[in-house]
Design a protein around this motif. Sequence first.
Motif, PDB file in Angstrom:
ATOM      1  N   ASN A  79      10.198   2.192 -13.856  1.00 41.97           N
ATOM      2  CA  ASN A  79      10.284   0.582 -14.516  1.00 41.97           C
ATOM      3  C   ASN A  79      10.703  -0.324 -13.800  1.00 41.97           C
ATOM      4  O   ASN A  79      10.439  -1.476 -13.619  1.00 41.97           O
ATOM      5  CB  ASN A  79       9.925   1.059 -15.677  1.00 41.97           C
ATOM      6  N   ALA A  80      11.709  -0.352 -13.142  1.00 41.53           N
ATOM      7  CA  ALA A  80      13.179  -1.009 -13.204  1.00 41.53           C
ATOM      8  C   ALA A  80      13.610  -0.602 -10.835  1.00 41.53           C
ATOM      9  O   ALA A  80      13.608  -1.531 -10.135  1.00 41.53           O
ATOM     10  CB  ALA A  80      13.934  -0.747 -13.494  1.00 41.53           C
ATOM     11  N   GLY A  81      12.760   0.338 -11.299  1.00 39.92           N
ATOM     12  CA  GLY A  81      13.188   1.126  -9.834  1.00 39.92           C
ATOM     13  C   GLY A  81      12.519  -0.062  -8.259  1.00 39.92           C
ATOM     14  O   GLY A  81      13.651  -0.818  -7.205  1.00 39.92           O
ATOM     15  N   PHE A  82      11.375  -0.654  -8.711  1.00 38.30           N
ATOM     16  CA  PHE A  82      10.723  -1.443  -7.838  1.00 38.30           C
ATOM     17  C   PHE A  82      11.605  -2.809  -7.300  1.00 38.30           C
ATOM     18  O   PHE A  82      11.572  -3.573  -6.686  1.00 38.30           O
ATOM     19  CB  PHE A  82       9.387  -1.965  -7.815  1.00 38.30           C
ATOM     20  N   PHE A  83      12.457  -3.070  -8.134  1.00 41.71           N
ATOM     21  CA  PHE A  83      12.724  -4.835  -7.797  1.00 41.71           C
ATOM     22  C   PHE A  83      14.511  -4.784  -6.948  1.00 41.71           C
ATOM     23  O   PHE A  83      14.888  -5.264  -6.633  1.00 41.71           O
ATOM     24  CB  PHE A  83      14.122  -4.627 -10.009  1.00 41.71           C
ATOM     25  N   PHE A  84      14.111  -3.409  -6.629  1.00 39.71           N
ATOM     26  CA  PHE A  84      15.720  -2.710  -5.490  1.00 39.71           C
ATOM     27  C   PHE A  84      15.842  -2.151  -4.478  1.00 39.71           C
ATOM     28  O   PHE A  84      16.142  -1.800  -3.929  1.00 39.71           O
ATOM     29  CB  PHE A  84      16.995  -1.959  -6.541  1.00 39.71           C
ATOM     30  N   GLN A  85      14.232  -1.269  -5.168  1.00 37.67           N
ATOM     31  CA  GLN A  85      13.717  -0.590  -3.585  1.00 37.67           C
ATOM     32  C   GLN A  85      12.257  -0.699  -3.330  1.00 37.67           C
ATOM     33  O   GLN A  85      11.791  -1.513  -4.690  1.00 37.67           O
ATOM     34  CB  GLN A  85      13.834   0.995  -4.049  1.00 37.67           C
ATOM     35  N   ARG A  86      11.740  -1.422  -1.996  1.00 36.00           N
ATOM     36  CA  ARG A  86      10.138  -2.008  -1.936  1.00 36.00           C
ATOM     37  C   ARG A  86       9.231  -0.570  -1.937  1.00 36.00           C
ATOM     38  O   ARG A  86       9.231   0.662  -1.761  1.00 36.00           O
ATOM     39  CB  ARG A  86      10.562  -1.848  -0.443  1.00 36.00           C
ATOM     40  N   PRO A  87       8.186  -0.997  -2.786  1.00 29.32           N
ATOM     41  CA  PRO A  87       7.632   0.269  -3.234  1.00 29.32           C
ATOM     42  C   PRO A  87       7.309   0.953  -2.139  1.00 29.32           C
ATOM     43  O   PRO A  87       7.118   1.038  -0.732  1.00 29.32           O
ATOM     44  CB  PRO A  87       6.346  -0.701  -4.005  1.00 29.32           C
ATOM     45  N   ALA A  88       7.319   2.207  -2.012  1.00 36.87           N
ATOM     46  CA  ALA A  88       6.598   3.165  -1.187  1.00 36.87           C
ATOM     47  C   ALA A  88       5.352   3.890  -0.827  1.00 36.87           C
ATOM     48  O   ALA A  88       5.452   3.941   0.692  1.00 36.87           O
ATOM     49  CB  ALA A  88       7.594   5.459  -1.753  1.00 36.87           C
ATOM     50  N   SER A  89       4.739   3.358  -1.951  1.00 29.10           N
ATOM     51  CA  SER A  89       3.557   2.748  -1.377  1.00 29.10           C
ATOM     52  C   SER A  89       2.890   1.895  -1.495  1.00 29.10           C
ATOM     53  O   SER A  89       3.271   1.581  -3.059  1.00 29.10           O
ATOM     54  CB  SER A  89       2.340   4.627  -2.059  1.00 29.10           C
ATOM     55  N   ILE A  90       1.386   1.346  -1.063  1.00 30.57           N
ATOM     56  CA  ILE A  90       1.437  -0.061  -2.077  1.00 30.57           C
ATOM     57  C   ILE A  90      -0.269   0.317  -1.912  1.00 30.57           C
ATOM     58  O   ILE A  90      -0.865   0.649  -1.429  1.00 30.57           O
ATOM     59  CB  ILE A  90       0.710  -0.810  -0.532  1.00 30.57           C
ATOM     60  N   ASP A  91      -0.608   0.042  -3.418  1.00 27.41           N
ATOM     61  CA  ASP A  91      -2.339   0.597  -3.563  1.00 27.41           C
ATOM     62  C   ASP A  91      -3.293  -0.573  -2.999  1.00 27.41           C
ATOM     63  O   ASP A  91      -3.673  -1.606  -3.783  1.00 27.41           O
ATOM     64  CB  ASP A  91      -2.561   0.305  -5.980  1.00 27.41           C
ATOM     65  N   LEU A  92      -3.116  -1.046  -1.762  1.00 27.67           N
ATOM     66  CA  LEU A  92      -4.260  -1.544  -1.348  1.00 27.67           C
ATOM     67  C   LEU A  92      -5.937  -1.534  -1.979  1.00 27.67           C
ATOM     68  O   LEU A  92      -6.300  -2.105  -1.933  1.00 27.67           O
ATOM     69  CB  LEU A  92      -4.292  -0.975   0.447  1.00 27.67           C
ATOM     70  N   ALA A  93      -6.307  -0.181  -2.576  1.00 24.67           N
ATOM     71  CA  ALA A  93      -7.241  -0.059  -2.439  1.00 24.67           C
ATOM     72  C   ALA A  93      -7.733  -1.137  -4.058  1.00 24.67           C
ATOM     73  O   ALA A  93      -8.934  -1.676  -4.537  1.00 24.67           O
ATOM     74  CB  ALA A  93      -7.281   1.110  -2.865  1.00 24.67           C
ATOM     75  N   ALA A  94      -6.797  -1.670  -4.501  1.00 19.16           N
ATOM     76  CA  ALA A  94      -6.792  -2.585  -5.819  1.00 19.16           C
ATOM     77  C   ALA A  94      -7.370  -3.885  -4.944  1.00 19.16           C
ATOM     78  O   ALA A  94      -7.940  -4.793  -6.272  1.00 19.16           O
ATOM     79  CB  ALA A  94      -5.749  -2.331  -6.414  1.00 19.16           C
ATOM     80  N   VAL A  95      -6.439  -4.050  -4.082  1.00 21.06           N
ATOM     81  CA  VAL A  95      -7.416  -5.649  -3.420  1.00 21.06           C
ATOM     82  C   VAL A  95      -8.161  -5.849  -2.063  1.00 21.06           C
ATOM     83  O   VAL A  95      -8.879  -6.646  -1.945  1.00 21.06           O
ATOM     84  CB  VAL A  95      -5.769  -6.171  -2.919  1.00 21.06           C
ATOM     85  N   GLN A  96      -7.964  -4.627  -1.355  1.00 27.60           N
ATOM     86  CA  GLN A  96      -8.837  -5.055  -0.139  1.00 27.60           C
ATOM     87  C   GLN A  96     -10.583  -4.951  -0.316  1.00 27.60           C
ATOM     88  O   GLN A  96     -10.695  -6.116   0.274  1.00 27.60           O
ATOM     89  CB  GLN A  96      -8.844  -3.228   0.293  1.00 27.60           C
ATOM     90  N   PRO A  97     -10.878  -4.518  -1.607  1.00 26.11           N
ATOM     91  CA  PRO A  97     -12.286  -4.754  -1.322  1.00 26.11           C
ATOM     92  C   PRO A  97     -13.130  -6.226  -2.038  1.00 26.11           C
ATOM     93  O   PRO A  97     -13.544  -6.820  -1.876  1.00 26.11           O
ATOM     94  CB  PRO A  97     -12.949  -3.777  -3.083  1.00 26.11           C
ATOM     95  N   LYS A  98     -12.238  -7.445  -2.730  1.00 25.10           N
ATOM     96  CA  LYS A  98     -11.882  -8.255  -2.901  1.00 25.10           C
ATOM     97  C   LYS A  98     -11.240  -9.579  -2.063  1.00 25.10           C
ATOM     98  O   LYS A  98     -11.126 -10.358  -2.168  1.00 25.10           O
ATOM     99  CB  LYS A  98     -11.184  -8.677  -4.127  1.00 25.10           C
ATOM    100  N   TRP A  99     -10.699  -8.922  -1.016  1.00 26.34           N
ATOM    101  CA  TRP A  99      -9.461  -9.224  -0.267  1.00 26.34           C
ATOM    102  C   TRP A  99     -10.683 -10.311   0.431  1.00 26.34           C
ATOM    103  O   TRP A  99     -11.511 -10.515   1.138  1.00 26.34           O
ATOM    104  CB  TRP A  99      -8.849  -8.768   0.502  1.00 26.34           C
ATOM    105  N   THR A 100     -10.256 -11.537   0.888  1.00 26.38           N
ATOM    106  CA  THR A 100     -11.191 -12.479   1.652  1.00 26.38           C
ATOM    107  C   THR A 100      -9.950 -13.081   2.365  1.00 26.38           C
ATOM    108  O   THR A 100      -8.928 -13.447   2.222  1.00 26.38           O
ATOM    109  CB  THR A 100     -11.916 -13.734   1.090  1.00 26.38           C
ATOM    110  N   PRO A 101     -10.593 -13.886   4.144  1.00 23.54           N
ATOM    111  CA  PRO A 101      -9.674 -14.851   4.752  1.00 23.54           C
ATOM    112  C   PRO A 101      -9.738 -16.003   3.402  1.00 23.54           C
ATOM    113  O   PRO A 101      -8.051 -16.163   4.186  1.00 23.54           O
ATOM    114  CB  PRO A 101     -10.688 -15.211   5.779  1.00 23.54           C
ATOM    115  N   ALA A 102      -9.442 -16.170   2.466  1.00 25.85           N
ATOM    116  CA  ALA A 102      -9.400 -17.438   2.008  1.00 25.85           C
ATOM    117  C   ALA A 102      -8.175 -17.460   1.536  1.00 25.85           C
ATOM    118  O   ALA A 102      -7.151 -18.104   1.273  1.00 25.85           O
ATOM    119  CB  ALA A 102     -10.060 -18.050   1.524  1.00 25.85           C
ATOM    120  N   LYS A 103      -8.251 -15.962   0.894  1.00 27.52           N
ATOM    121  CA  LYS A 103      -7.024 -15.486   0.001  1.00 27.52           C
ATOM    122  C   LYS A 103      -5.839 -15.149   0.740  1.00 27.52           C
ATOM    123  O   LYS A 103      -4.679 -15.887   0.592  1.00 27.52           O
ATOM    124  CB  LYS A 103      -6.814 -13.995  -0.618  1.00 27.52           C
ATOM    125  N   GLN A 104      -5.905 -14.712   1.966  1.00 28.35           N
ATOM    126  CA  GLN A 104      -5.143 -14.433   3.098  1.00 28.35           C
ATOM    127  C   GLN A 104      -4.630 -15.725   3.841  1.00 28.35           C
ATOM    128  O   GLN A 104      -3.480 -15.916   3.269  1.00 28.35           O
ATOM    129  CB  GLN A 104      -5.492 -14.095   4.532  1.00 28.35           C
TER     130      GLN A 104
END
Length: 577
Positions: free
Chosen positions: A467-492
Amino acid sequence: MSKKVRLRFAPSPTGGLHLGGVRTVLYNYLFARQHGGEFILRIEDTDQTRLVPGAEEYIIDCLKWCGLEPDEGPHKGGPFGPYRQSERKALGIYEKYARQLVQAGHAYFAFDTPEEIEQMREKFKTPENPSPQYGHALRHRMRNSLHLPEEETLRLLDAGTPYTIRIKVDPSQQVSFTDMIRGQVTFSTDGIDDKVLLKADGMPTYHLAVVVDDHLMEISHAFRGEEWLPSAPVHILLWRYLFGEDKMPHWAHLPLILRPDGNGKLSKRDGDRLGFPVFAMNWTDPKTGEAATGFRERGFLPEAFVNLLAMLGWNDGTNQEIFTMAELIQKFSMDRVHKGGAKFDFEKAKWFNHEWLKQLPATAYSPLVKALFDQQGIPTEVPGAIADEATAKETTADEAADEAAAESAAMESLPIILPGIDNIGIPILGAVPILSDEPAAPPFTHFEKVLELVKDRCTLLPDFVPNAGFFFQRPASIDLAAVQPKWTPAKQLFFVELIRQWQLQPSWGDAHTLEAGFKEMAAAAAIKPGDLLLPLRIMLVGGKFGPHVFDIAALLSRQETIDRVRHTLGLLSESKS
RNA sequence: GCCGCGUUGGUCAAUCGGUUAAGACGCCUCCCUUUCACGGAGGAAUGAGGGGUUCGACUCCCCUACGCGGUACCA
């Protein structure tokens, strides 16, 4: 004749300190403190065959961790020492009283070997009486000074024949006493055997030792587990014969702590089987090498541990469940202790810890959490903070740096936390009573601010790692699947622009400022903030969890926030093509 | 077997002769929250059985059942 309140905990050092044992200590301790009395630790090591090296130190450590420190004990000394029964035996204390009992006709020498006793049990066993006792009904058939000719007894004694001293219990008598929890309890002596008082090795049994020592140590109240109730009449008889029944301490037999499933006394085995600790602290048996985890190592706060134990068999009659030690000392009362045993519920136990974690300021346990982080190799300082706070001018230069370099540079440039910069974000922490009559709490360090932010979602201490580790260490993995489907050039584009804005602003704001700026930009880009918030969260923490995203960003520092956004942006465009 | 102790929801439990039998944990639903929690509002769920005593028993008495503890030269 002492009116002083004195209680003792008298464990035998044979292994780990069980939940129920700690609760017995607790009730002893609370009662002693409440009455301005003393709490004594006495080690009952009269069974040399069961001694376990290290167990005594372990018990003392457990008491210390729980905050239940004795006033007198083997480790502290005191006016009634020694506090180890083996040492008291060496002084001849018990033998003296045992012989006194023989003199008075209340005890006798018994020369029977264990084998002979075994034979007796075998011989007189019937379906109705599966375990015949060495008592009034059978003792005349045994080899003891009651029934042997006197010269034979003398001869055996003279020849150095091993013997025990047994109490002579006369039949058909009523023995009763008032238990502080159960009221009057009565036994008939018919069912009581002639307990061994002094063993062949010269050591007293528990029965003799507890009476003699409670007297010598001027114990006023004796609280012990319910499993001792059946031997109470023997102790009463001993008091009667030795010191007078009226001098006897007040007794209380505490209900047992039961296993959560089925019935029966909670044992270490149950803990292993059901996945929860039973001992206060880690314990490894030196002989078998068998290890058991303790509540401490599992991530419990001692305050919570004591609190939950107190409630297992007692309550103050109100709905209050969270008590500090001071409150317990004030409110505890023996007449509200239950008669019946209580099944241990680990879910409820965790709830207590959760409550304590939430209510205590993070300063109270941050060293413990830090130790956990150190153990996992997670740094506890914020990446990028110094660079960020120092000045805004070098931000553009950083853009060129590749991810890995930026990360390691950020880490390395932060050997210490500057106390000065830690006070900046404090308004987020509404829970902290900054203005009160109490002496001002020390300001939170950056680490503690992080803990304050996430403690609501931590039940046990190790929960702080995810719950606090990510404040000090970058996430070991990024849940790309949660954003990819709705990702757009505009958001980029939005995020690229966001980074630019962040770099431009004179300083890294608090959560509110950051959120306001973010929403303004979203409006300008004509994108719903909601469509942008989740991606930002994923970028910062790697998944769909954690506190408010701008609280995270504020504590993460500008540089680190930007680096993380940029990193995920990179991943997103990579996987796009 | 004998002796002792105990028995209110799944668990912890309040009640000390008169309540619609509290509250908490856990579980379920909803609200809050542009995540997850926290928090808030609801819900399901209880007096082992049988006799007494009493105007009235969860509460007092007896019996039964069940559970636990003890029945060691262990504590």
